[in-house]
Each structure stands twice: as C-alpha cells, then as structure tokens.
Design a protein around this motif. Structure first.
Motif, PDB file in Angstrom:
ATOM      1  N   LYS A 115       0.829  -1.204   0.000  1.00 46.24           N
ATOM      2  CA  LYS A 115       0.000   0.000   0.000  1.00 46.24           C
ATOM      3  C   LYS A 115       0.858   1.247   0.000  1.00 46.24           C
ATOM      4  O   LYS A 115       0.606   2.197  -0.749  1.00 46.24           O
ATOM      5  N   LYS A 116       1.907   1.228   0.843  1.00 45.20           N
ATOM      6  CA  LYS A 116       2.794   2.376   0.922  1.00 45.20           C
ATOM      7  C   LYS A 116       3.547   2.568  -0.385  1.00 45.20           C
ATOM      8  O   LYS A 116       3.744   3.694  -0.861  1.00 45.20           O
ATOM      9  N   ALA A 117       3.929   1.443  -1.025  1.00 43.27           N
ATOM     10  CA  ALA A 117       4.646   1.541  -2.306  1.00 43.27           C
ATOM     11  C   ALA A 117       3.737   2.074  -3.398  1.00 43.27           C
ATOM     12  O   ALA A 117       4.163   2.883  -4.254  1.00 43.27           O
ATOM     13  N   ARG A 118       2.451   1.628  -3.408  1.00 45.94           N
ATOM     14  CA  ARG A 118       1.520   2.142  -4.414  1.00 45.94           C
ATOM     15  C   ARG A 118       1.313   3.647  -4.245  1.00 45.94           C
ATOM     16  O   ARG A 118       1.278   4.401  -5.215  1.00 45.94           O
ATOM     17  N   LYS A 119       1.129   4.059  -2.979  1.00 43.28           N
ATOM     18  CA  LYS A 119       0.982   5.491  -2.739  1.00 43.28           C
ATOM     19  C   LYS A 119       2.221   6.240  -3.195  1.00 43.28           C
ATOM     20  O   LYS A 119       2.141   7.314  -3.804  1.00 43.28           O
ATOM     21  N   LEU A 120       3.352   5.637  -2.901  1.00 45.52           N
ATOM     22  CA  LEU A 120       4.590   6.277  -3.305  1.00 45.52           C
ATOM     23  C   LEU A 120       4.722   6.314  -4.820  1.00 45.52           C
ATOM     24  O   LEU A 120       5.165   7.325  -5.410  1.00 45.52           O
ATOM     25  N   TYR A 121       4.268   5.225  -5.485  1.00 42.05           N
ATOM     26  CA  TYR A 121       4.350   5.185  -6.956  1.00 42.05           C
ATOM     27  C   TYR A 121       3.434   6.240  -7.549  1.00 42.05           C
ATOM     28  O   TYR A 121       3.799   6.954  -8.491  1.00 42.05           O
ATOM     29  N   LYS A 122       2.210   6.339  -7.010  1.00 45.61           N
ATOM     30  CA  LYS A 122       1.287   7.360  -7.489  1.00 45.61           C
ATOM     31  C   LYS A 122       1.873   8.748  -7.287  1.00 45.61           C
ATOM     32  O   LYS A 122       1.785   9.614  -8.161  1.00 45.61           O
TER      33      LYS A 122
ATOM     34  N   GLU B 194      16.110  12.922  -7.242  1.00 44.76           N
ATOM     35  CA  GLU B 194      17.136  12.269  -6.410  1.00 44.76           C
ATOM     36  C   GLU B 194      16.565  11.841  -5.067  1.00 44.76           C
ATOM     37  O   GLU B 194      16.881  10.770  -4.541  1.00 44.76           O
ATOM     38  N   GLU B 195      15.714  12.692  -4.505  1.00 44.00           N
ATOM     39  CA  GLU B 195      15.100  12.333  -3.212  1.00 44.00           C
ATOM     40  C   GLU B 195      14.222  11.105  -3.348  1.00 44.00           C
ATOM     41  O   GLU B 195      14.246  10.208  -2.485  1.00 44.00           O
ATOM     42  N   LEU B 196      13.447  11.030  -4.445  1.00 42.63           N
ATOM     43  CA  LEU B 196      12.600   9.850  -4.659  1.00 42.63           C
ATOM     44  C   LEU B 196      13.442   8.610  -4.856  1.00 42.63           C
ATOM     45  O   LEU B 196      13.131   7.534  -4.332  1.00 42.63           O
ATOM     46  N   GLN B 197      14.523   8.758  -5.593  1.00 41.81           N
ATOM     47  CA  GLN B 197      15.415   7.598  -5.796  1.00 41.81           C
ATOM     48  C   GLN B 197      16.007   7.136  -4.471  1.00 41.81           C
ATOM     49  O   GLN B 197      16.106   5.947  -4.211  1.00 41.81           O
ATOM     50  N   TRP B 198      16.323   8.101  -3.633  1.00 40.10           N
ATOM     51  CA  TRP B 198      16.874   7.730  -2.322  1.00 40.10           C
ATOM     52  C   TRP B 198      15.848   7.008  -1.472  1.00 40.10           C
ATOM     53  O   TRP B 198      16.162   6.059  -0.766  1.00 40.10           O
ATOM     54  N   ARG B 199      14.615   7.446  -1.576  1.00 40.00           N
ATOM     55  CA  ARG B 199      13.555   6.777  -0.818  1.00 40.00           C
ATOM     56  C   ARG B 199      13.357   5.351  -1.292  1.00 40.00           C
ATOM     57  O   ARG B 199      13.156   4.434  -0.496  1.00 40.00           O
ATOM     58  N   LEU B 200      13.415   5.145  -2.644  1.00 46.18           N
ATOM     59  CA  LEU B 200      13.287   3.775  -3.170  1.00 46.18           C
ATOM     60  C   LEU B 200      14.417   2.890  -2.659  1.00 46.18           C
ATOM     61  O   LEU B 200      14.201   1.740  -2.260  1.00 46.18           O
ATOM     62  N   GLN B 201      15.601   3.462  -2.664  1.00 49.98           N
ATOM     63  CA  GLN B 201      16.734   2.689  -2.154  1.00 49.98           C
ATOM     64  C   GLN B 201      16.557   2.370  -0.672  1.00 49.98           C
ATOM     65  O   GLN B 201      16.873   1.272  -0.216  1.00 49.98           O
ATOM     66  N   ALA B 202      16.038   3.354   0.062  1.00 55.25           N
ATOM     67  CA  ALA B 202      15.810   3.120   1.485  1.00 55.25           C
ATOM     68  C   ALA B 202      14.776   2.035   1.700  1.00 55.25           C
ATOM     69  O   ALA B 202      14.910   1.191   2.601  1.00 55.25           O
ATOM     70  N   GLU B 203      13.727   2.047   0.896  1.00 52.54           N
ATOM     71  CA  GLU B 203      12.708   0.999   0.998  1.00 52.54           C
ATOM     72  C   GLU B 203      13.299  -0.361   0.689  1.00 52.54           C
ATOM     73  O   GLU B 203      13.004  -1.364   1.352  1.00 52.54           O
TER      74      GLU B 203
END
Length: 395
Positions: free
Chosen positions: A318-325, A353-362
């Motif tokens: 759910k969190k990933a979908r929200k993040l993807y949206k 870059e911030e979004l990419q960092w969040r994906l890496q963190a996830e």
C-alpha cells in the motif's frame, strides 16, 4: 632666707624701706669709720645718733651676717628648774612653748596646709593602698593616682589641695595615710606569714600522710599476701575438683553424642531418600511442562510470524503504491514544470534524487526485514532442537 623675703614684701612701707636701705647704710658707716681712723688730726663734726639709727645700724649688721651664713634655729626648752635628770615639769614646758610661740605656730600651720608632698612620692609610697584601682599603666600618671587614692579614702577638698607639682595636706592627713599604709603592710605581712605557715603545715601534713600511706600499704601488702596464699590453695582444690568432674562429664557427654549421632544419621538418611524422590518427580514434571509449553509457544510464534509478514507485505504494498502514485504525479508535474519554466530544472532534479533515495531506502529496509526473519527462524530452530534434546535426555 624666707624671713627676709617676707619682710621685703611687707605691706608696711617703713619695714620695706628699712630693709632696702640697710645695705647702703652699712657700707656708709664702714667707710666713715675708716676715714676717721685714717685722719686723727682732722676736725670732727659731732652728729646726734638716735635710738632708731642705732637700731637700724645693728639690724643692718645682723642682716649682713645672716646673708653670709646659713642659719638653723634650735629651740631649747628646760624640763625643770632644779636641773635634775629624768624630771619633766609639764606646766613649765607648756609655758615655755607658749611663750616661744610654738603652740601658735602649730595652730597656724594646722589652719593651713603644712604638709607638702610631690606627686611622685605619693604614688611611690601609697600606691599599695589602692592596688585594684591603680593598674600598673597608671603609675606614671602621678596626679591621677593621687586623686584616685584621695577619692577612695574619702579625703575631701577641705583636707587636701592639688598643686602643679605637689599635694598640700592639712595636719593629720599624712599621719592618716601613714597609719593606713602601716595597717596595709601589717596585713600583707600577716597574709605572707599565714601563707608560709600554711605551706609549711601542708608540706608537713603531706609528709605525715605519705608516711601513713606507706605504713598502710605495707600492712595491706602483708594481709594481701596471706589472702593470696589462701586463695591459691582454694583455687588449686577447685581446679582439681573441676578437672575430675569435667573428665566424668566429658565421658558421659561423648557417650550421649555418639548415640545421638547414630540416631540423627538414620533419621537424616530416611529424610534424604524421601526428599530425593520428591526432587526427581518435580524435575520430571518441570521437564514435561517445559516441552508442552515450548511446543505451544512455537506454534503460536509461527502463527504470529506469518500474520506479521502478511501485514508487513500489505502495508508495504500500500505504501509503495501510494509512493508510486506520488512519483507519477511528481513526474507529471516535473514534465509540466520543465515545459513551463526551465528555471525549475534544478528543483525537479533534486526531487528525483530524493525519490530515488527513498526507493533505495525501501529496498534496504525490505532486505533488513528479510534478514531479521531469517535470523528469527534460525533462532527458533535452534531452540526447538535444544528442547528436543532436553526431552530426550529426561526420557
């Protein structure tokens, strides 16, 4: 002399002129007599000599001789008219004193201040009469010491007058001070004698006391020695009796202890076997309870683990979908922003870059969760193996 000075300062002009002209007249008479002797053939001029001139000349000779000498006046009084020794006629002596002016002189001196003493002599001689009122620092202040002394003994201003260097006393004051000083010295001497006699008596008493104590000590030592011998004999008999009685009691005690030890050993052995059986039963029950509880906890843990993994997967999806949206929306907004304004290019890149960092963190978080799940499964497997091994050992 004082008499001549008193006559020169007289209020009568006749006496004052008489004393002032006496020297000149004396020198004139001596010169005239010498000239007459030197010229016997000369013509003499007769001059009338009156009684007053004779008296004046004799007075001048007397005063010149007085000035050349140091006169001392001695009054001679006859004790009796028969010229006998050890005979004293009171009426005759009193009449001579009255005729000579001695009594009148004494009355005059008593009416004035006949005694004249310097301040230093007063302090030096009578300071012992007021030791408490005159501390040593005041001894150099002679006038203050004298005033304090007079005030202490109630000698008023009608009996004493204070001058610049001397104190003037009426008749009898010095005698009173001397009597007080003599009484003080007598009392001090009495006190010194008392203290010395007391010291001698105390020393003699201490000697007698020490001798008596020494005699008492010797006598008591003899009695104590006799008592010590008697006590030693009694102590020896008591020790012998105690040794014998203790030997008998020890043998009796050893027998009692031996029988008690045998009885205690039997009882303790019985209770030890009984306790051992109870402990074996308790250990078996504990082992069985441990196995049952561990298996139940293992099943419960598996259920909780599966439920936790499912919940985490759903929540992360759910969190990933929200993040993807959100990322899609941001991507669209970035494209629109690039088309609208090229100046916002840097901001879009930072957001990307911030979004990419969040994906890496996830991704890292997901990997850590998987590692923790693996570790928990391994620990659970190890605990399960240990429990099985313990059950086998107990069986």
């Amino acid at each position: 002399p004082e008499q001549v000075q008193l006559l020169e300062n007289s209020s009568l002009t006749f006496i004052r002129n008489l004393l002032t002209k006496q020297a000149t007249q004396a020198t004139g008479t001596s010169s005239s007599s010498s000239t007459l002797k030197a010229t016997p053939g000369a013509k003499s001029n007769f001059q009338f000599v009156s009684v007053a001139s004779q008296f004046r000349e004799s007075l001048a000779h007397l005063m010149s001789s007085i000035h050349q000498t140091q006169p001392n006046y001695i009054r001679c009084i006859k004790p009796n008219t028969q010229k006998k020794k050890l005979t004293f006629d009171k009426a005759l002596v009193l009449q001579q004193l009255r005729c000579g002016g001695v009594l009148e002189q004494l009355r005059i001196s008593r009416a004035g201040y006949p005694s004249r003493v310097p301040y230093s002599n007063i302090t030096k001689r009578y300071k012992l009469l007021a030791v408490n009122e005159l501390p040593p620092p005041l001894w150099e202040e002679h006038r203050i010491c004298t005033e304090v002394l007079m005030k202490k003994y109630g000698i008023g201003k009608d009996m004493v007058q204070f001058g610049l260097t001397k104190v003037f006393f009426r008749a009898g004051v010095v005698a009173t001070l001397e009597s007080l000083r003599a009484a003080k010295l007598a009392s001090s001497a009495t006190m010194i004698q008392k203290l010395w006699r007391g010291f001698v008596a105390v020393r003699f008493y201490r000697k007698i006391k020490s001798a008596a104590l020494y005699m008492q000590n010797c006598f008591r030592q003899g009695i104590a020695h006799m008592e010590l011998v008697h006590l030693r004999r009694e102590n020896a008999a008591t020790v012998l009796q105690s040794k014998i009685r203790s030997f008998i009691e020890v043998r009796r005690y050893e027998k009692t202890v031996a029988s008690a030890v045998v009885l205690q050993k039997a009882v303790q052995t019985f209770y030890a076997h009984k306790r051992y059986r109870e402990i074996r039963l308790d250990q078996a029950a504990v082992t069985l309870q441990t196995f049952i509880r561990s298996s139940a906890e293992a099943r419960r843990f598996e259920k909780l683990k599966k439920a936790t993994v499912r919940a985490q997967a759903r929540w992360r999806g759910k969190k990933a979908r929200k993040l993807y949206k959100a990322m899609r929306e941001e991507e669209r907004s970035l494209i629109n922003a690039i088309q609208r304004e090229k100046a916002e290019k840097n901001k879009a890149e930072q957001r990307a870059e911030e979004l990419q960092w969040r994906l890496q963190a996830e991704a890292l978080l997901k990997a850590r969760l998987e590692d923790e799940n693996k570790k928990m499964a391994a620990r659970y497997q190890e605990e399960e193996n240990k429990r099985q091994n313990s059950v086998k050992l107990t069986i």
